[in-house]
Design a protein around this motif. Structure first.
Motif, PDB file in Angstrom:
ATOM      1  N   LEU B  67      69.529  26.037  24.325  1.00  0.00           N
ATOM      2  CA  LEU B  67      70.195  24.794  24.746  1.00  0.00           C
ATOM      3  C   LEU B  67      69.507  23.584  24.119  1.00  0.00           C
ATOM      4  O   LEU B  67      70.167  22.675  23.595  1.00  0.00           O
ATOM      5  N   PHE B 119      65.325  13.925  24.850  1.00  0.00           N
ATOM      6  CA  PHE B 119      65.473  14.903  25.933  1.00  0.00           C
ATOM      7  C   PHE B 119      65.308  16.336  25.408  1.00  0.00           C
ATOM      8  O   PHE B 119      64.677  17.169  26.052  1.00  0.00           O
ATOM      9  N   THR B 123      62.222  18.485  26.732  1.00  0.00           N
ATOM     10  CA  THR B 123      62.573  19.625  27.591  1.00  0.00           C
ATOM     11  C   THR B 123      62.092  20.934  26.978  1.00  0.00           C
ATOM     12  O   THR B 123      61.557  21.803  27.690  1.00  0.00           O
ATOM     13  N   LEU B 126      58.288  21.000  27.526  1.00  0.00           N
ATOM     14  CA  LEU B 126      57.868  21.169  28.917  1.00  0.00           C
ATOM     15  C   LEU B 126      58.249  22.540  29.471  1.00  0.00           C
ATOM     16  O   LEU B 126      57.496  23.147  30.231  1.00  0.00           O
ATOM     17  N   LEU B 127      59.424  23.043  29.089  1.00  0.00           N
ATOM     18  CA  LEU B 127      59.927  24.274  29.723  1.00  0.00           C
ATOM     19  C   LEU B 127      59.689  25.530  28.878  1.00  0.00           C
ATOM     20  O   LEU B 127      59.712  26.630  29.408  1.00  0.00           O
TER      21      LEU B 127
END
Lengths: 70, 318
Positions: B67, B119, B123, B126-127
């Motif tokens: 994603l 973003f 993201t 971080l993920l």
């Protein structure tokens, strides 16, 4: 108090935030309102998806996410 | 410097009171800014990189990685459309994009692209992991600053060097799993890297007028038809052995070897036809352009089936 001393002109902000301006301002057409509404909904859905993604990924990572060097 | 700032005005007309006319842009316009077709190829090659990488990744983490890569690719597409609005307006193929059509303002496209890029990278970092995020950030930077801003308008080698941006996704997918890089993802990178010039120059051969009108120094515009056809053949000659290399080094099985061999032979045959063809004939160029898409898809699909699918299923069920 002079205009330069007022960083926030409440009346102007209010006018900008409304659909209509009482002077020579903008009046949104129905098509513009529909487009703005669809964009707003898309942004809301994207932000909600991001929140859900972070929540689920926190569950996936488990308690390990709390173990970090300070 | 973009010609957009030198006279071509893509801003909507001013409404009463001197304010810009409110936007009519729909969600579909913003999706178009993300170049969904390019995005689908990026996601596919990244999926292959992710699936063939050694190690394990939770399926939700894998989904998150893809994603983020997709959104990062979309961000790059939006930023490209922001900068290239003047060029897009001058070319038939791109003149109906949201910015040249006036449905999205350049500033809106810029803000949209930067927001998505921020973003996507944050993201992913971080993920999933920061090495993959750093690669994604570099890819977006490379596509916008190195390719779009610098190379595209200044050299006929634009898509050769700029093609690296399209070749990074399998490496990002691999890094998302392993946190590092090795020889295999670099080989996937090289396949896409050497695939890009024959693919785009075949298109440029029969769109040369379009590129010339837009002032883009594509190879057929600058060096002429014959030189481009020779370069296409040379790059195809380099590409085909690279396509077979994963099988030659024992990284894949016989199915991949046969597929890469047969598809490579067809690519070479079409490259030879392009080399022999003389304008105004353009059939060979169109055939090569169309088949080159199938060629890359076949190689990566078989790689996914042989090397990745089993691993992916294990990851999904573990």
């Amino acid at each position: 108090m002079g205009r330069a001393d007022r960083p926030f002109d409440i009346v102007s902000i209010g006018a900008l935030m409304s659909d209509q301006r009482d002077d020579d301002g903008i009046v949104l057409t129905e098509a513009q309102k529909r487009a703005r509404r669809s964009r707003s909904i898309a942004i809301a859905l994207a932000l909600a998806a991001l929140v859900i993604l972070f929540y689920v990924m926190t569950l996936v990572k488990g308690p390990g996410v709390l173990i970090r060097p300070i | 410097m973009s010609l957009a700032s030198e006279g071509t005005d893509f801003h909507r007309p001013l409404a009463a009171g001197g304010l810009a006319e409110p936007s009519l842009a729909t969600v579909g316009d913003y999706i178009a800014l993300m170049k969904p077709r390019v995005m689908s190829l990026v996601v596919f090659t990244a999926l292959v990189g992710l699936a063939v990488a050694p190690g394990s990744l939770h399926p939700i983490t894998a989904f998150t990685a893809l994603l983020c890569i997709a959104v990062g690719a979309g961000a790059a597409g939006a930023l490209n459309m922001w900068y290239d609005a003047d060029v897009d307006a001058a070319m038939t193929r791109t003149s109906r994009r949201p910015v040249p059509m006036g449905r999205v303002r350049p500033g809106e496209a810029l803000a949209f692209g930067l927001t998505l890029a921020g973003f996507a990278v944050a993201t992913l970092g971080l993920l999933v992991n920061w090495p993959a995020a750093a690669l994604l950030a570099f890819t977006i930077f490379f596509y916008i600053v190195i390719y779009t801003v610098w190379l595209k308008r200044s050299t006929p080698q634009n898509i050769v060097i700029g093609g690296a941006a399209g070749a990074f996704p399998p490496m990002i997918g691999w890094a998302a799993v392993t946190g590092s890089l090795s020889f295999e993802p670099i080989l996937l990178f090289l396949i896409i890297f050497f695939w890009t010039p024959p693919h785009f120059w075949a298109l440029a051969l029969y769109r040369a007028d379009d590129y010339a009108r837009a002032g883009i120094p594509m190879l057929p515009v600058v060096s002429g038809d014959s030189s481009t056809r020779r370069q296409i053949l040379l790059y195809t000659i380099v590409l085909v052995p690279l396509g077979i290399a994963p099988w030659l080094i024992g990284y894949t099985g016989a199915l991949y070897g046969v597929t890469a061999g047969v598809a490579g032979a067809i690519m070479l045959g079409l490259g030879w036809q392009v080399f022999r063809e003389r304008p105004p004939a353009e059939r060979a160029s169109r055939n090569l352009f169309a088949f080159s898409i199938l060629y890359l898809f076949l190689l990566f699909a078989v790689l996914l089936a042989e090397r990745g699918w089993g691993g992916l299923i294990v990851r999904l069920t573990s």
